[in-house]
Write a protein that holds these residues in place. Sequence first.
Motif, PDB file in Angstrom:
ATOM      1  N   GLN A  68       0.830  -1.198   0.000  1.00 20.50           N
ATOM      2  CA  GLN A  68       0.000   0.000   0.000  1.00 20.50           C
ATOM      3  C   GLN A  68       0.871   1.256   0.000  1.00 20.50           C
ATOM      4  OE1 GLN A  68      -2.550   0.434   3.346  1.00 20.50           O
ATOM      5  NE2 GLN A  68      -3.524   2.296   2.600  1.00 20.50           N
ATOM      6  N   SER A  69       0.626   2.128  -0.939  1.00 20.49           N
ATOM      7  CA  SER A  69       1.318   3.415  -0.993  1.00 20.49           C
ATOM      8  C   SER A  69       0.342   4.508  -0.606  1.00 20.49           C
ATOM      9  CB  SER A  69       1.860   3.684  -2.400  1.00 20.49           C
ATOM     10  OG  SER A  69       2.822   2.713  -2.754  1.00 20.49           O
ATOM     11  N   TYR A  70       0.832   5.491   0.134  1.00 26.05           N
ATOM     12  CA  TYR A  70      -0.020   6.586   0.544  1.00 26.05           C
ATOM     13  C   TYR A  70      -0.059   7.632  -0.557  1.00 26.05           C
ATOM     14  CZ  TYR A  70      -0.079   4.578   5.180  1.00 26.05           C
ATOM     15  OH  TYR A  70      -0.260   3.736   6.237  1.00 26.05           O
ATOM     16  N   LYS A  71      -1.263   7.996  -0.972  1.00 30.96           N
ATOM     17  CA  LYS A  71      -1.454   8.922  -2.078  1.00 30.96           C
ATOM     18  C   LYS A  71      -2.002  10.243  -1.572  1.00 30.96           C
ATOM     19  CE  LYS A  71      -2.609   5.180  -5.286  1.00 30.96           C
ATOM     20  NZ  LYS A  71      -3.624   4.651  -6.226  1.00 30.96           N
ATOM     21  N   ARG A  72      -1.527  11.316  -2.157  1.00 29.89           N
ATOM     22  CA  ARG A  72      -2.086  12.634  -1.877  1.00 29.89           C
ATOM     23  C   ARG A  72      -3.350  12.794  -2.698  1.00 29.89           C
ATOM     24  NH1 ARG A  72      -1.492  17.271   0.421  1.00 29.89           N
ATOM     25  NH2 ARG A  72       0.263  16.459   1.593  1.00 29.89           N
ATOM     26  N   VAL A  73      -4.410  13.286  -2.051  1.00 33.37           N
ATOM     27  CA  VAL A  73      -5.713  13.408  -2.689  1.00 33.37           C
ATOM     28  C   VAL A  73      -6.014  14.871  -2.974  1.00 33.37           C
ATOM     29  CG1 VAL A  73      -8.185  12.976  -2.441  1.00 33.37           C
ATOM     30  CG2 VAL A  73      -6.537  11.342  -1.513  1.00 33.37           C
ATOM     31  N   TYR A  74      -6.475  15.154  -4.185  1.00 37.03           N
ATOM     32  CA  TYR A  74      -6.923  16.487  -4.584  1.00 37.03           C
ATOM     33  C   TYR A  74      -8.429  16.438  -4.786  1.00 37.03           C
ATOM     34  CZ  TYR A  74      -2.029  17.595  -5.389  1.00 37.03           C
ATOM     35  OH  TYR A  74      -0.680  17.801  -5.218  1.00 37.03           O
ATOM     36  N   ILE A  75      -9.130  17.409  -4.212  1.00 33.78           N
ATOM     37  CA  ILE A  75     -10.593  17.434  -4.280  1.00 33.78           C
ATOM     38  C   ILE A  75     -11.035  18.744  -4.911  1.00 33.78           C
ATOM     39  CG2 ILE A  75     -12.738  17.242  -2.993  1.00 33.78           C
ATOM     40  CD1 ILE A  75     -11.206  15.888  -0.761  1.00 33.78           C
ATOM     41  N   LEU A  76     -11.807  18.642  -5.979  1.00 36.36           N
ATOM     42  CA  LEU A  76     -12.350  19.811  -6.661  1.00 36.36           C
ATOM     43  C   LEU A  76     -13.842  19.884  -6.374  1.00 36.36           C
ATOM     44  CD1 LEU A  76     -11.761  22.141  -8.643  1.00 36.36           C
ATOM     45  CD2 LEU A  76     -12.330  20.564 -10.508  1.00 36.36           C
ATOM     46  N   ASP A  77     -14.280  21.007  -5.786  1.00 37.26           N
ATOM     47  CA  ASP A  77     -15.678  21.176  -5.366  1.00 37.26           C
ATOM     48  C   ASP A  77     -16.342  22.288  -6.159  1.00 37.26           C
ATOM     49  OD1 ASP A  77     -15.438  19.319  -3.120  1.00 37.26           O
ATOM     50  OD2 ASP A  77     -14.215  20.874  -2.196  1.00 37.26           O
ATOM     51  N   PHE A  78     -17.584  22.036  -6.564  1.00 40.24           N
ATOM     52  CA  PHE A  78     -18.425  23.041  -7.210  1.00 40.24           C
ATOM     53  C   PHE A  78     -19.684  23.197  -6.370  1.00 40.24           C
ATOM     54  CE2 PHE A  78     -15.994  20.893 -10.490  1.00 40.24           C
ATOM     55  CZ  PHE A  78     -15.455  21.946 -11.212  1.00 40.24           C
ATOM     56  N   THR A  88      -6.199  19.977  -1.247  1.00 44.01           N
ATOM     57  CA  THR A  88      -5.386  18.770  -1.255  1.00 44.01           C
ATOM     58  C   THR A  88      -5.116  18.318   0.177  1.00 44.01           C
ATOM     59  OG1 THR A  88      -3.298  17.775  -1.987  1.00 44.01           O
ATOM     60  CG2 THR A  88      -3.231  20.105  -1.408  1.00 44.01           C
ATOM     61  N   TYR A  89      -5.162  16.993   0.371  1.00 47.86           N
ATOM     62  CA  TYR A  89      -4.978  16.397   1.690  1.00 47.86           C
ATOM     63  C   TYR A  89      -4.077  15.177   1.570  1.00 47.86           C
ATOM     64  CZ  TYR A  89      -9.188  19.076   2.788  1.00 47.86           C
ATOM     65  OH  TYR A  89     -10.105  20.079   2.946  1.00 47.86           O
ATOM     66  N   GLY A 110      -5.150  20.268   5.503  1.00 49.90           N
ATOM     67  CA  GLY A 110      -4.966  20.423   4.074  1.00 49.90           C
ATOM     68  C   GLY A 110      -4.874  21.890   3.703  1.00 49.90           C
ATOM     69  N   TYR A 111      -4.642  22.153   2.438  1.00 44.36           N
ATOM     70  CA  TYR A 111      -4.575  23.528   1.970  1.00 44.36           C
ATOM     71  C   TYR A 111      -5.086  23.570   0.538  1.00 44.36           C
ATOM     72  CZ  TYR A 111      -0.544  22.640  -1.025  1.00 44.36           C
ATOM     73  OH  TYR A 111       0.277  22.172  -2.008  1.00 44.36           O
ATOM     74  N   GLY A 112      -5.390  24.769   0.053  1.00 45.26           N
ATOM     75  CA  GLY A 112      -5.894  24.898  -1.307  1.00 45.26           C
ATOM     76  C   GLY A 112      -6.306  26.320  -1.622  1.00 45.26           C
ATOM     77  N   LEU A 113      -7.260  26.436  -2.525  1.00 41.74           N
ATOM     78  CA  LEU A 113      -7.695  27.732  -3.040  1.00 41.74           C
ATOM     79  C   LEU A 113      -9.213  27.746  -3.141  1.00 41.74           C
ATOM     80  CD1 LEU A 113      -6.343  30.370  -4.083  1.00 41.74           C
ATOM     81  CD2 LEU A 113      -6.616  29.459  -6.393  1.00 41.74           C
TER      82      LEU A 113
END
Length: 237
Positions: free
Chosen positions: A34-44, A80-81, A88-91
């Motif tokens: 198992q590799s840990y992946k960074r997740v990006y979430i785009l919300d509308f 992104t988390y 997390g952080y983002g815009l």
Amino acid sequence: MRKYKYLLFELMLLFLCINSLCAQDVMEVSVGNQSYKRVYILDFGLGIGFPGLLGSGNSSWYIGKAADNTLFTSSVQLMTYSPRCNVGYGLFYYRHRSRTKKYDGALPSEVSEKTSFYYVAPQISLIKRQLGFPDGIMYVNVGIGYANYKSEGAVLQKENYKTARSTLGCNMGIAYEYAFESRLGIRLAVNCVYARMKGLHKGEGAYPSESSILPRKNSHLLVPSLELGLSYYMVHW
């Protein structure tokens, strides 16, 4: 305007530092296969805002809060988390605009006005996974960023006006999201955006003296909103 840009740049550096601390464990750690992946979430999101509930309201004129109660809002957020960090952080981008409204004072249709507002800011977010349901997630977001307000219309149907101001604003939001597929989720969010606008109008003498509706020089724009949104999960190594 330049000082706002410098402040935003410093905030982005802060968020990048936080992200690098959270990512240190992610980039090199694996358990078994198992590799840990960074997740990006785009919300509308789409919703309803209530500028007349608190603050000065959305109008650049003293019209009373009853005439300035609801408007439609929209937002886009990219966050992104790391699976190994709850920060997390983002815009965040937020916008609302109103249709042309006519306000009556001592005379009918003294002022007609159309307003628009947008806000963009870096975000810091706290996340709580598996809340209520295995696929339920709660977010708490805060940010400081750039706000732009515009009002245009006519006074006594004969003198057009237009005013626009930019300033520093802030926001806070809480959201609950349910992931119903591996890459899709539905979100219910409560957001609040605040900005203080100065120098909206030149003063009472700049408009016809017959008008009984007075212009605002300063305004505290505080807009709570309720939004329903769709989230798309983008997974990255």
